[in-house]
Design a protein around this motif. Sequence first.
Motif, PDB file in Angstrom:
ATOM      1  N   VAL A 226      44.005  23.677  31.954  1.00 45.21           N
ATOM      2  CA  VAL A 226      44.254  24.381  32.983  1.00 45.21           C
ATOM      3  C   VAL A 226      44.404  23.243  34.116  1.00 45.21           C
ATOM      4  O   VAL A 226      44.478  22.074  33.804  1.00 45.21           O
ATOM      5  N   THR A 227      44.970  23.985  35.149  1.00 47.97           N
ATOM      6  CA  THR A 227      45.206  23.213  36.629  1.00 47.97           C
ATOM      7  C   THR A 227      44.336  23.676  37.477  1.00 47.97           C
ATOM      8  O   THR A 227      43.964  24.794  37.506  1.00 47.97           O
ATOM      9  N   SER A 228      44.235  22.864  38.528  1.00 46.67           N
ATOM     10  CA  SER A 228      43.726  23.115  39.788  1.00 46.67           C
ATOM     11  C   SER A 228      44.228  24.448  40.561  1.00 46.67           C
ATOM     12  O   SER A 228      45.385  24.499  40.814  1.00 46.67           O
ATOM     13  N   GLY A 229      43.712  25.700  40.424  1.00 51.79           N
ATOM     14  CA  GLY A 229      44.009  26.999  41.117  1.00 51.79           C
ATOM     15  C   GLY A 229      44.228  27.957  40.081  1.00 51.79           C
ATOM     16  O   GLY A 229      44.361  28.958  40.361  1.00 51.79           O
ATOM     17  N   SER A 230      44.302  27.569  38.700  1.00 53.37           N
ATOM     18  CA  SER A 230      44.532  28.642  37.735  1.00 53.37           C
ATOM     19  C   SER A 230      43.377  29.132  37.455  1.00 53.37           C
ATOM     20  O   SER A 230      42.362  28.652  37.240  1.00 53.37           O
ATOM     21  N   SER A 231      43.377  30.645  37.134  1.00 50.08           N
ATOM     22  CA  SER A 231      42.405  31.508  36.923  1.00 50.08           C
ATOM     23  C   SER A 231      41.924  31.348  35.407  1.00 50.08           C
ATOM     24  O   SER A 231      42.724  31.403  34.529  1.00 50.08           O
ATOM     25  N   ILE A 232      40.600  31.029  35.265  1.00 53.26           N
ATOM     26  CA  ILE A 232      40.091  31.166  33.862  1.00 53.26           C
ATOM     27  C   ILE A 232      39.378  32.569  33.421  1.00 53.26           C
ATOM     28  O   ILE A 232      39.191  32.845  32.295  1.00 53.26           O
ATOM     29  N   ALA A 233      38.663  33.088  34.731  1.00 53.82           N
ATOM     30  CA  ALA A 233      37.923  34.534  34.408  1.00 53.82           C
ATOM     31  C   ALA A 233      37.814  34.904  35.661  1.00 53.82           C
ATOM     32  O   ALA A 233      37.613  34.361  36.852  1.00 53.82           O
ATOM     33  N   THR A 234      37.236  36.299  35.488  1.00 56.46           N
ATOM     34  CA  THR A 234      36.680  37.059  36.652  1.00 56.46           C
ATOM     35  C   THR A 234      35.240  37.221  36.596  1.00 56.46           C
ATOM     36  O   THR A 234      34.899  37.866  35.407  1.00 56.46           O
ATOM     37  N   LEU A 235      34.387  36.998  37.318  1.00 58.36           N
ATOM     38  CA  LEU A 235      32.871  37.446  37.595  1.00 58.36           C
ATOM     39  C   LEU A 235      32.420  38.464  38.357  1.00 58.36           C
ATOM     40  O   LEU A 235      33.055  38.285  39.510  1.00 58.36           O
ATOM     41  N   VAL A 236      31.501  39.253  37.759  1.00 55.49           N
ATOM     42  CA  VAL A 236      30.940  40.292  39.006  1.00 55.49           C
ATOM     43  C   VAL A 236      29.491  39.927  38.989  1.00 55.49           C
ATOM     44  O   VAL A 236      28.735  39.678  37.859  1.00 55.49           O
ATOM     45  N   GLY A 237      28.870  40.020  40.015  1.00 56.30           N
ATOM     46  CA  GLY A 237      27.503  39.766  40.287  1.00 56.30           C
ATOM     47  C   GLY A 237      26.495  40.753  39.711  1.00 56.30           C
ATOM     48  O   GLY A 237      26.844  42.206  39.834  1.00 56.30           O
TER      49      GLY A 237
END
Length: 418
Positions: A226-237
Amino acid sequence: MSFSEHDNIGPDSNSAQKKPAARSRLYAILLPVAILVIGALVSTWMLQTKPKAKTRPKPRNATLVEVLPTHYGPQQTTIEAIGLVKPARQVELKPQVSGEIIYISDNFLPGGRFDKGDTLVRIDPTDYELAVRQRASEVAQAKAELALEQGNQLVAQKEFELLGQPVSPEEKDLMLRKPQIESSKANYEAALATLEQAKLDLKRTTITAPFNAVVDSRQANLGTRVTSGSSIATLVGTDNYWIEASVPVSQLDWISIPQQQGEPGSTVQLFDTSSWNKGADRFGEVVGVAAAVEEQGRMARLLVNIPDPLALSKENRSKPIVLLDTSLQVKIEGKTLPRVAAIDRRHLHDNDTIWLMTDDRLELRPVEVAFRDRDHVYISEGLKEGEKIIVSGLPAPVEGMSLRLKGDDADSEKVTQQ
Protein backbone atom coordinates in the motif's frame (compact mmCIF):
# COMPACT_ATOMS: atom_id res chain seq x y z
CA MET A 1 -185.66 -26.87 -14.42
CA SER A 2 -183.06 -25.05 -16.23
CA PHE A 3 -184.74 -21.77 -15.67
CA SER A 4 -184.91 -22.48 -11.92
CA GLU A 5 -181.13 -23.00 -11.56
CA HIS A 6 -180.26 -19.91 -13.55
CA ASP A 7 -182.61 -17.87 -11.57
CA ASN A 8 -180.81 -18.84 -8.26
CA ILE A 9 -177.51 -16.89 -9.24
CA GLY A 10 -177.70 -13.42 -7.52
CA PRO A 11 -175.74 -10.77 -5.68
CA ASP A 12 -174.48 -12.98 -2.77
CA SER A 13 -172.59 -15.27 -5.06
CA ASN A 14 -170.61 -12.33 -6.61
CA SER A 15 -169.45 -10.97 -3.28
CA ALA A 16 -168.15 -14.34 -2.26
CA GLN A 17 -165.94 -14.50 -5.30
CA LYS A 18 -164.47 -10.98 -4.74
CA LYS A 19 -163.06 -11.62 -1.15
CA PRO A 20 -160.19 -14.01 -2.07
CA ALA A 21 -159.03 -11.67 -4.81
CA ALA A 22 -158.83 -8.70 -2.48
CA ARG A 23 -156.82 -10.69 0.05
CA SER A 24 -154.29 -11.65 -2.55
CA ARG A 25 -153.76 -8.07 -3.58
CA LEU A 26 -153.20 -7.02 0.06
CA TYR A 27 -150.54 -9.69 0.53
CA ALA A 28 -148.88 -8.60 -2.64
CA ILE A 29 -148.60 -5.06 -1.30
CA LEU A 30 -147.58 -5.82 2.30
CA LEU A 31 -144.96 -8.49 1.58
CA PRO A 32 -142.45 -6.25 -0.22
CA VAL A 33 -142.94 -3.55 2.39
CA ALA A 34 -142.27 -6.04 5.15
CA ILE A 35 -139.13 -7.28 3.39
CA LEU A 36 -137.84 -3.75 3.00
CA VAL A 37 -138.49 -2.96 6.66
CA ILE A 38 -136.79 -6.14 7.81
CA GLY A 39 -133.80 -5.46 5.53
CA ALA A 40 -133.49 -1.94 6.87
CA LEU A 41 -133.58 -3.21 10.44
CA VAL A 42 -130.95 -5.86 9.71
CA SER A 43 -128.71 -3.32 7.98
CA THR A 44 -129.02 -0.92 10.89
CA TRP A 45 -128.13 -3.67 13.33
CA MET A 46 -125.14 -4.76 11.31
CA LEU A 47 -123.84 -1.19 11.07
CA GLN A 48 -124.20 -0.70 14.79
CA THR A 49 -122.55 -3.99 15.72
CA LYS A 50 -119.70 -4.11 13.08
CA PRO A 51 -116.07 -4.47 14.42
CA LYS A 52 -113.99 -1.25 14.57
CA ALA A 53 -110.44 -1.27 12.96
CA LYS A 54 -107.57 -0.09 15.19
CA THR A 55 -105.48 2.79 13.88
CA ARG A 56 -101.87 1.77 13.26
CA PRO A 57 -99.08 4.34 13.44
CA LYS A 58 -97.58 5.33 10.15
CA PRO A 59 -94.08 3.85 9.91
CA ARG A 60 -91.20 6.39 9.98
CA ASN A 61 -89.39 6.83 6.67
CA ALA A 62 -85.98 7.51 8.30
CA THR A 63 -82.44 6.27 7.51
CA LEU A 64 -80.76 4.05 10.09
CA VAL A 65 -77.37 5.41 11.22
CA GLU A 66 -74.69 4.78 13.82
CA VAL A 67 -73.25 7.62 15.87
CA LEU A 68 -70.42 8.35 18.31
CA PRO A 69 -70.33 11.23 20.78
CA THR A 70 -67.84 14.06 20.38
CA HIS A 71 -65.17 14.20 23.06
CA TYR A 72 -62.58 16.94 23.52
CA GLY A 73 -59.25 16.50 25.28
CA PRO A 74 -55.47 16.72 24.89
CA GLN A 75 -54.02 14.66 22.05
CA GLN A 76 -50.45 13.65 21.18
CA THR A 77 -49.80 14.24 17.48
CA THR A 78 -47.78 11.72 15.49
CA ILE A 79 -46.09 12.05 12.11
CA GLU A 80 -45.52 8.83 10.19
CA ALA A 81 -42.96 8.40 7.45
CA ILE A 82 -40.49 6.00 5.85
CA GLY A 83 -36.81 6.37 6.73
CA LEU A 84 -33.59 5.02 5.22
CA VAL A 85 -30.84 3.84 7.57
CA LYS A 86 -27.48 5.53 7.00
CA PRO A 87 -24.18 5.58 8.93
CA ALA A 88 -23.69 8.45 11.35
CA ARG A 89 -19.90 7.94 11.20
CA GLN A 90 -18.15 6.47 8.18
CA VAL A 91 -14.49 6.61 7.24
CA GLU A 92 -12.43 5.32 4.36
CA LEU A 93 -9.34 3.91 6.04
CA LYS A 94 -6.09 4.95 4.32
CA PRO A 95 -2.53 4.38 5.54
CA GLN A 96 -0.29 7.38 6.15
CA VAL A 97 2.86 5.46 5.27
CA SER A 98 3.84 3.09 2.48
CA GLY A 99 4.85 -0.51 2.69
CA GLU A 100 3.81 -4.14 2.59
CA ILE A 101 1.01 -5.41 4.84
CA ILE A 102 2.48 -8.10 7.06
CA TYR A 103 -0.44 -8.59 9.43
CA ILE A 104 -4.23 -8.29 9.32
CA SER A 105 -6.65 -9.08 12.12
CA ASP A 106 -8.70 -12.26 11.85
CA ASN A 107 -11.77 -10.05 12.24
CA PHE A 108 -10.71 -7.72 9.44
CA LEU A 109 -13.47 -8.68 7.01
CA PRO A 110 -16.89 -7.25 6.05
CA GLY A 111 -19.09 -7.34 9.12
CA GLY A 112 -16.18 -7.65 11.54
CA ARG A 113 -16.47 -5.44 14.62
CA PHE A 114 -13.69 -3.61 16.42
CA ASP A 115 -13.46 -1.45 19.49
CA LYS A 116 -11.70 1.87 19.37
CA GLY A 117 -7.90 1.31 19.35
CA ASP A 118 -7.99 -2.33 18.19
CA THR A 119 -5.26 -3.24 15.66
CA LEU A 120 -6.56 -3.85 12.16
CA VAL A 121 -3.44 -3.96 9.94
CA ARG A 122 0.35 -3.73 10.33
CA ILE A 123 2.71 -2.52 7.64
CA ASP A 124 6.31 -3.78 7.53
CA PRO A 125 8.11 -1.44 10.02
CA THR A 126 11.71 -2.32 9.14
CA ASP A 127 12.47 0.76 7.04
CA TYR A 128 10.86 3.01 9.61
CA GLU A 129 12.79 1.48 12.49
CA LEU A 130 16.03 2.15 10.62
CA ALA A 131 14.90 5.71 9.97
CA VAL A 132 14.33 6.20 13.69
CA ARG A 133 17.86 5.01 14.47
CA GLN A 134 19.34 7.28 11.81
CA ARG A 135 17.42 10.30 13.04
CA ALA A 136 18.45 9.53 16.57
CA SER A 137 22.13 9.62 15.58
CA GLU A 138 21.56 12.95 13.84
CA VAL A 139 20.05 14.31 17.03
CA ALA A 140 23.10 13.15 18.99
CA GLN A 141 25.43 14.79 16.51
CA ALA A 142 23.50 18.06 16.54
CA LYS A 143 23.45 18.00 20.32
CA ALA A 144 27.20 17.54 20.42
CA GLU A 145 27.77 20.38 17.96
CA LEU A 146 25.56 22.63 20.08
CA ALA A 147 27.53 21.74 23.21
CA LEU A 148 30.82 22.47 21.41
CA GLU A 149 29.57 25.81 20.20
CA GLN A 150 28.40 26.71 23.68
CA GLY A 151 31.94 26.04 24.90
CA ASN A 152 33.36 28.27 22.18
CA GLN A 153 30.98 30.99 23.26
CA LEU A 154 32.33 30.87 26.82
CA VAL A 155 35.89 31.31 25.54
CA ALA A 156 34.83 34.23 23.39
CA GLN A 157 33.08 35.83 26.36
CA LYS A 158 36.29 35.77 28.41
CA GLU A 159 38.36 37.16 25.54
CA PHE A 160 35.87 39.98 25.09
CA GLU A 161 36.09 40.86 28.76
CA LEU A 162 39.93 40.94 28.60
CA LEU A 163 39.84 43.18 25.56
CA GLY A 164 38.00 45.91 27.43
CA GLN A 165 37.34 48.06 24.34
CA PRO A 166 33.94 49.51 23.43
CA VAL A 167 32.39 47.96 20.31
CA SER A 168 29.09 48.22 18.53
CA PRO A 169 26.27 45.75 19.36
CA GLU A 170 26.72 44.02 15.99
CA GLU A 171 30.42 43.56 16.61
CA LYS A 172 29.76 42.31 20.11
CA ASP A 173 27.34 39.61 18.83
CA LEU A 174 29.96 38.46 16.33
CA MET A 175 32.70 38.42 18.94
CA LEU A 176 30.53 36.38 21.32
CA ARG A 177 29.64 33.91 18.50
CA LYS A 178 25.89 34.39 18.86
CA PRO A 179 25.15 33.53 15.18
CA GLN A 180 27.03 30.27 15.54
CA ILE A 181 25.21 29.31 18.73
CA GLU A 182 21.81 30.10 17.19
CA SER A 183 22.68 27.97 14.15
CA SER A 184 23.67 25.04 16.35
CA LYS A 185 20.47 25.31 18.36
CA ALA A 186 18.43 25.35 15.13
CA ASN A 187 20.21 22.28 13.83
CA TYR A 188 19.56 20.49 17.08
CA GLU A 189 15.84 21.38 17.03
CA ALA A 190 15.57 20.23 13.42
CA ALA A 191 17.20 16.93 14.27
CA LEU A 192 14.75 16.44 17.15
CA ALA A 193 11.81 17.16 14.84
CA THR A 194 13.11 14.72 12.26
CA LEU A 195 13.43 12.07 14.95
CA GLU A 196 9.84 12.68 16.12
CA GLN A 197 8.62 12.37 12.52
CA ALA A 198 10.48 9.08 12.13
CA LYS A 199 8.95 7.76 15.35
CA LEU A 200 5.49 8.90 14.18
CA ASP A 201 5.94 7.13 10.84
CA LEU A 202 6.97 3.97 12.70
CA LYS A 203 3.87 4.23 14.87
CA ARG A 204 1.71 4.67 11.78
CA THR A 205 2.75 1.28 10.47
CA THR A 206 0.18 -0.09 12.91
CA ILE A 207 -3.34 0.89 11.80
CA THR A 208 -6.01 0.86 14.50
CA ALA A 209 -9.75 1.48 14.63
CA PRO A 210 -10.41 5.21 15.14
CA PHE A 211 -13.73 4.48 16.88
CA ASN A 212 -16.03 1.58 17.67
CA ALA A 213 -16.68 0.31 14.19
CA VAL A 214 -17.75 -2.46 11.87
CA VAL A 215 -15.98 -3.23 8.59
CA ASP A 216 -18.23 -2.29 5.71
CA SER A 217 -15.79 -3.26 2.94
CA ARG A 218 -12.14 -4.28 2.59
CA GLN A 219 -9.78 -3.45 -0.28
CA ALA A 220 -6.45 -4.89 0.96
CA ASN A 221 -5.14 -8.23 2.11
CA LEU A 222 -2.05 -9.81 3.59
CA GLY A 223 0.96 -9.08 1.38
CA THR A 224 -0.64 -6.10 -0.36
CA ARG A 225 1.75 -3.22 -0.88
CA VAL A 226 0.00 0.00 0.00
CA THR A 227 0.98 3.60 -0.46
CA SER A 228 0.05 6.71 1.40
CA GLY A 229 -3.53 7.58 0.44
CA SER A 230 -4.56 4.18 -0.95
CA SER A 231 -7.78 2.81 0.56
CA ILE A 232 -7.62 -0.43 2.52
CA ALA A 233 -11.11 -0.55 4.11
CA THR A 234 -14.31 1.35 4.88
CA LEU A 235 -15.42 1.50 8.51
CA VAL A 236 -18.82 2.43 9.91
CA GLY A 237 -19.33 3.52 13.50
CA THR A 238 -21.45 1.19 15.65
CA ASP A 239 -22.31 3.58 18.47
CA ASN A 240 -25.18 5.06 16.50
CA TYR A 241 -26.79 5.18 13.06
CA TRP A 242 -28.83 7.89 11.41
CA ILE A 243 -32.21 7.44 9.78
CA GLU A 244 -33.12 9.90 7.07
CA ALA A 245 -36.92 10.23 7.05
CA SER A 246 -38.86 12.18 4.44
CA VAL A 247 -41.65 14.32 5.89
CA PRO A 248 -43.73 17.16 4.43
CA VAL A 249 -42.22 20.56 5.09
CA SER A 250 -45.57 21.70 6.53
CA GLN A 251 -45.26 19.17 9.37
CA LEU A 252 -41.86 20.32 10.61
CA ASP A 253 -43.56 22.81 12.96
CA TRP A 254 -45.07 19.89 14.88
CA ILE A 255 -41.67 18.25 15.50
CA SER A 256 -39.16 19.22 18.20
CA ILE A 257 -35.89 19.76 16.32
CA PRO A 258 -32.83 20.63 18.45
CA GLN A 259 -31.33 24.01 17.62
CA GLN A 260 -28.29 23.64 19.89
CA GLN A 261 -26.18 20.74 21.03
CA GLY A 262 -27.71 19.06 24.07
CA GLU A 263 -31.31 20.06 23.36
CA PRO A 264 -33.75 17.13 23.30
CA GLY A 265 -35.59 16.24 20.10
CA SER A 266 -38.84 14.43 19.43
CA THR A 267 -38.93 10.75 20.35
CA VAL A 268 -39.19 8.41 17.36
CA GLN A 269 -40.53 4.85 17.28
CA LEU A 270 -39.15 2.57 14.57
CA PHE A 271 -40.74 -0.51 12.98
CA ASP A 272 -39.88 -3.06 10.33
CA THR A 273 -42.99 -5.21 9.94
CA SER A 274 -41.48 -7.19 7.07
CA SER A 275 -38.33 -8.36 8.91
CA TRP A 276 -38.75 -7.92 12.66
CA ASN A 277 -40.87 -10.03 14.96
CA LYS A 278 -44.42 -8.90 15.60
CA GLY A 279 -44.46 -6.05 18.11
CA ALA A 280 -40.69 -5.50 17.92
CA ASP A 281 -39.55 -1.89 17.76
CA ARG A 282 -36.62 0.42 18.42
CA PHE A 283 -36.54 4.02 19.59
CA GLY A 284 -34.53 7.02 18.45
CA GLU A 285 -34.49 10.78 18.71
CA VAL A 286 -34.69 13.61 16.20
CA VAL A 287 -31.30 15.34 16.00
CA GLY A 288 -31.71 17.69 13.06
CA VAL A 289 -33.02 18.39 9.60
CA ALA A 290 -31.04 18.58 6.37
CA ALA A 291 -30.52 22.03 4.89
CA ALA A 292 -32.04 21.10 1.51
CA VAL A 293 -35.21 19.28 0.50
CA GLU A 294 -35.29 16.17 -1.66
CA GLU A 295 -34.70 16.73 -5.34
CA GLN A 296 -37.59 14.52 -6.42
CA GLY A 297 -40.37 14.74 -3.83
CA ARG A 298 -39.44 18.16 -2.39
CA MET A 299 -39.81 16.68 1.10
CA ALA A 300 -37.82 17.69 4.16
CA ARG A 301 -35.10 15.23 5.23
CA LEU A 302 -35.32 14.65 8.96
CA LEU A 303 -32.36 13.07 10.77
CA VAL A 304 -33.11 10.57 13.52
CA ASN A 305 -30.37 9.18 15.75
CA ILE A 306 -30.69 5.55 16.88
CA PRO A 307 -28.14 4.45 19.52
CA ASP A 308 -26.58 1.00 19.54
CA PRO A 309 -28.18 -0.06 16.25
CA LEU A 310 -26.51 -3.49 16.26
CA ALA A 311 -27.87 -4.26 19.77
CA LEU A 312 -24.39 -4.88 21.21
CA SER A 313 -25.10 -3.66 24.74
CA LYS A 314 -26.73 -5.91 27.34
CA GLU A 315 -29.91 -3.85 27.58
CA ASN A 316 -30.47 -4.06 23.82
CA ARG A 317 -29.50 -7.67 23.08
CA SER A 318 -33.14 -8.79 22.98
CA LYS A 319 -34.04 -6.06 20.48
CA PRO A 320 -33.82 -6.32 16.69
CA ILE A 321 -30.69 -5.07 14.97
CA VAL A 322 -30.82 -2.22 12.49
CA LEU A 323 -28.95 -2.75 9.23
CA LEU A 324 -27.66 -0.08 6.90
CA ASP A 325 -29.65 0.86 3.78
CA THR A 326 -32.86 -0.71 5.08
CA SER A 327 -36.17 1.16 5.10
CA LEU A 328 -37.97 1.52 8.41
CA GLN A 329 -41.39 2.80 9.35
CA VAL A 330 -40.96 5.93 11.43
CA LYS A 331 -43.51 7.27 13.92
CA ILE A 332 -42.48 10.66 15.30
CA GLU A 333 -44.06 12.05 18.45
CA GLY A 334 -45.19 15.55 17.64
CA LYS A 335 -46.32 18.37 19.87
CA THR A 336 -49.39 17.94 22.08
CA LEU A 337 -52.66 19.63 21.14
CA PRO A 338 -54.28 20.91 24.38
CA ARG A 339 -57.96 20.52 23.39
CA VAL A 340 -59.15 18.80 20.23
CA ALA A 341 -61.57 16.06 19.17
CA ALA A 342 -59.88 13.06 17.54
CA ILE A 343 -61.98 11.63 14.71
CA ASP A 344 -61.35 8.81 12.26
CA ARG A 345 -60.32 10.21 8.88
CA ARG A 346 -63.18 8.29 7.23
CA HIS A 347 -65.70 10.45 9.06
CA LEU A 348 -64.36 13.71 7.66
CA HIS A 349 -66.07 14.41 4.35
CA ASP A 350 -65.67 16.82 1.44
CA ASN A 351 -64.72 20.40 2.25
CA ASP A 352 -63.85 19.40 5.83
CA THR A 353 -67.43 18.70 6.85
CA ILE A 354 -68.77 16.34 9.51
CA TRP A 355 -72.13 14.53 9.38
CA LEU A 356 -74.03 15.16 12.60
CA MET A 357 -77.35 13.81 13.90
CA THR A 358 -79.17 16.82 15.33
CA ASP A 359 -82.78 16.36 16.50
CA ASP A 360 -83.07 13.20 14.36
CA ARG A 361 -82.01 15.19 11.31
CA LEU A 362 -78.84 15.22 9.23
CA GLU A 363 -76.61 18.28 9.60
CA LEU A 364 -73.61 18.86 7.35
CA ARG A 365 -71.32 21.05 9.43
CA PRO A 366 -67.92 22.50 8.42
CA VAL A 367 -65.16 22.15 11.03
CA GLU A 368 -61.65 23.47 11.67
CA VAL A 369 -58.98 20.75 11.37
CA ALA A 370 -55.92 21.42 13.54
CA PHE A 371 -53.87 18.38 12.49
CA ARG A 372 -54.10 15.31 10.27
CA ASP A 373 -52.26 12.01 10.55
CA ARG A 374 -52.65 8.75 8.71
CA ASP A 375 -55.68 7.49 10.66
CA HIS A 376 -57.17 10.51 12.42
CA VAL A 377 -58.01 14.17 12.10
CA TYR A 378 -58.00 16.49 15.10
CA ILE A 379 -60.84 19.00 15.20
CA SER A 380 -60.27 22.24 17.11
CA GLU A 381 -63.41 24.20 16.17
CA GLY A 382 -66.91 23.46 14.89
CA LEU A 383 -68.09 20.71 17.25
CA LYS A 384 -69.53 20.70 20.73
CA GLU A 385 -68.93 18.17 23.49
CA GLY A 386 -71.30 15.22 23.19
CA GLU A 387 -72.64 15.98 19.72
CA LYS A 388 -73.50 12.86 17.70
CA ILE A 389 -71.09 12.19 14.85
CA ILE A 390 -72.47 9.84 12.20
CA VAL A 391 -69.97 7.03 11.67
CA SER A 392 -72.00 4.92 9.20
CA GLY A 393 -72.33 5.49 5.50
CA LEU A 394 -75.13 7.45 3.82
CA PRO A 395 -75.72 6.72 0.13
CA ALA A 396 -77.18 10.17 -0.64
CA PRO A 397 -76.70 12.60 2.26
CA VAL A 398 -79.06 15.57 2.14
CA GLU A 399 -79.17 18.34 4.72
CA GLY A 400 -82.18 17.85 7.00
CA MET A 401 -82.98 14.25 6.00
CA SER A 402 -84.67 12.16 8.70
CA LEU A 403 -82.45 9.80 10.70
CA ARG A 404 -82.95 7.13 13.30
CA LEU A 405 -80.79 5.00 15.56
CA LYS A 406 -80.90 1.27 16.06
CA GLY A 407 -82.75 1.63 19.36
CA ASP A 408 -85.52 3.53 17.62
CA ASP A 409 -86.54 0.38 15.64
CA ALA A 410 -87.54 -1.50 18.81
CA ASP A 411 -89.68 1.42 19.97
CA SER A 412 -91.49 1.55 16.62
CA GLU A 413 -92.22 -2.20 16.74
CA LYS A 414 -93.72 -1.90 20.23
CA VAL A 415 -96.06 0.87 19.11
CA THR A 416 -97.13 -1.12 16.05
CA GLN A 417 -97.94 -4.23 18.10
CA GLN A 418 -100.14 -2.21 20.43
